[in-house]
Motif scaffolding. Structure first.
Motif, PDB file in Angstrom:
ATOM      1  N   UNK A   1       0.837  -1.190   0.000  1.00  0.00           N
ATOM      2  CA  UNK A   1       0.000   0.000   0.000  1.00  0.00           C
ATOM      3  C   UNK A   1       0.874   1.243   0.000  1.00  0.00           C
ATOM      4  N   UNK A   2       0.860   1.957  -1.120  1.00  0.00           N
ATOM      5  CA  UNK A   2       1.614   3.198  -1.272  1.00  0.00           C
ATOM      6  C   UNK A   2       3.077   3.017  -0.879  1.00  0.00           C
ATOM      7  N   UNK A   3       3.673   1.920  -1.327  1.00  0.00           N
ATOM      8  CA  UNK A   3       5.056   1.615  -0.970  1.00  0.00           C
ATOM      9  C   UNK A   3       6.025   2.508  -1.734  1.00  0.00           C
ATOM     10  N   UNK A   4       6.987   3.057  -0.997  1.00  0.00           N
ATOM     11  CA  UNK A   4       8.032   3.916  -1.566  1.00  0.00           C
ATOM     12  C   UNK A   4       9.379   3.462  -1.019  1.00  0.00           C
ATOM     13  N   UNK A   5      10.435   3.684  -1.807  1.00  0.00           N
ATOM     14  CA  UNK A   5      11.769   3.282  -1.366  1.00  0.00           C
ATOM     15  C   UNK A   5      12.790   4.319  -1.802  1.00  0.00           C
ATOM     16  N   UNK A   6      13.752   4.561  -0.915  1.00  0.00           N
ATOM     17  CA  UNK A   6      14.844   5.490  -1.180  1.00  0.00           C
ATOM     18  C   UNK A   6      16.182   4.805  -0.971  1.00  0.00           C
ATOM     19  N   UNK A   7      17.193   5.265  -1.743  1.00  0.00           N
ATOM     20  CA  UNK A   7      18.592   5.010  -1.432  1.00  0.00           C
ATOM     21  C   UNK A   7      19.205   6.384  -1.176  1.00  0.00           C
ATOM     22  N   UNK A   8      19.463   6.679   0.082  1.00  0.00           N
ATOM     23  CA  UNK A   8      19.882   8.032   0.431  1.00  0.00           C
ATOM     24  C   UNK A   8      18.769   9.017   0.137  1.00  0.00           C
TER      25      UNK A   8
END
Length: 263
Positions: free
Chosen positions: A15-22
């Motif tokens: 559900x509304x998944x977000x991912x960051x690298x830095x």
């Protein structure tokens, strides 16, 4: 077996998944339901966040220094990132098979299959039966039943990959994630892995990342198409029953991709 996950396939939902690298947002706003007992294929060009999304699903993304995430990943309705939820418990229920086969080379075939139980401290009263069952489910038993005490690293590439599948299945996960499991294999080994996936349908929920469109079409029930526009994070452009995605998708970019016009 005592101490393992509850038996049977489970539903995964992002559900509304977000991912960051830095500071770099690599994946944004993914909403995707992966139905229990079905095979879901994740397709799209390289660099659009498919493998990152897969790693969100069993809490491997958080192992990368500087990584961050937002949104929810639900396993049968429960957030796997909830406070107090142990990552080891999640990874027992949601196993992973990687692109490159990675059996423990110094361990025997039998020891490789049982290694997950040892690490998770799961008690099993009949290890020999579990070894046979896991190798049978992975489509490898007939080929190795007379050499279980030989090193796992001595097997062929395709056999090693099926040994890794057996190792994951030995703890009876509810979900099995596969990150391009056939990309380094020959056509015969690829067919055997696909046969294994077909055998597992209904027993475990499978989510597979693949760049092989024919494979995605053959093995999956549901397909999600990921795409990252220039200088934009990866997103799910379209998802639905595999037959529809490959024949009459709603978005022209999906049709262009599955017909090989880019990517």
């Amino acid at each position: 077996m005592v101490g393992g996950p509850p038996p049977g396939p489970a539903e995964l939902e992002a559900r509304d998944a977000c991912a960051w690298f830095g500071d770099h947002l690599v994946l944004e706003g993914v909403n995707l339901r992966m139905r229990a007992g079905e095979v879901t294929a994740l397709i799209g060009p390289s660099g659009c966040g498919k493998s990152t999304f897969l790693r969100l699903l069993n809490r491997m993304h958080e192992l990368v220094p500087g990584s961050a995430l937002a949104g929810e990943i639900l396993l049968d309705g429960e957030d796997i990132y909830a406070p107090g939820r142990r990552a080891q418990e999640v990874r027992m229920r949601i196993g992973m098979v990687f692109q490159k086969p990675n059996p423990f080379p110094a361990m025997t075939i039998r020891e490789n299959v049982l290694s997950g139980l040892k690490l998770a401290r799961i008690r099993c009263d009949d290890k020999e039966r579990l070894v046979e069952e896991s190798l049978e489910r992975a489509g490898l038993w007939r080929e190795v039943k007379d050499r279980l005490d030989r090193p796992g690293g001595a097997l062929s590439g395709g056999q090693q990959q099926r040994l890794c599948i057996a190792r994951s299945l030995a703890v009876h996960p509810n979900v099995l994630l596969m990150d391009e499991p056939c990309s380094a294999l020959d056509p015969t080994s690829t067919r055997r892995i696909e046969d294994t996936i077909a055998e597992l349908r209904g027993q475990v929920t499978v989510v597979i990342v693949t760049h092989n469109m024919q494979q995605a079409h053959r093995v999956s029930d549901h397909t999600a198409f990921f795409l990252a526009e220039e200088n934009q994070p990866g997103q799910v452009i379209e998802q639905g029953p595999t037959a529809k995605i490959f024949s009459t998708p709603d978005d022209p970019r999906t049709l262009d991709y599955v017909q090989g016009r880019f990517g």
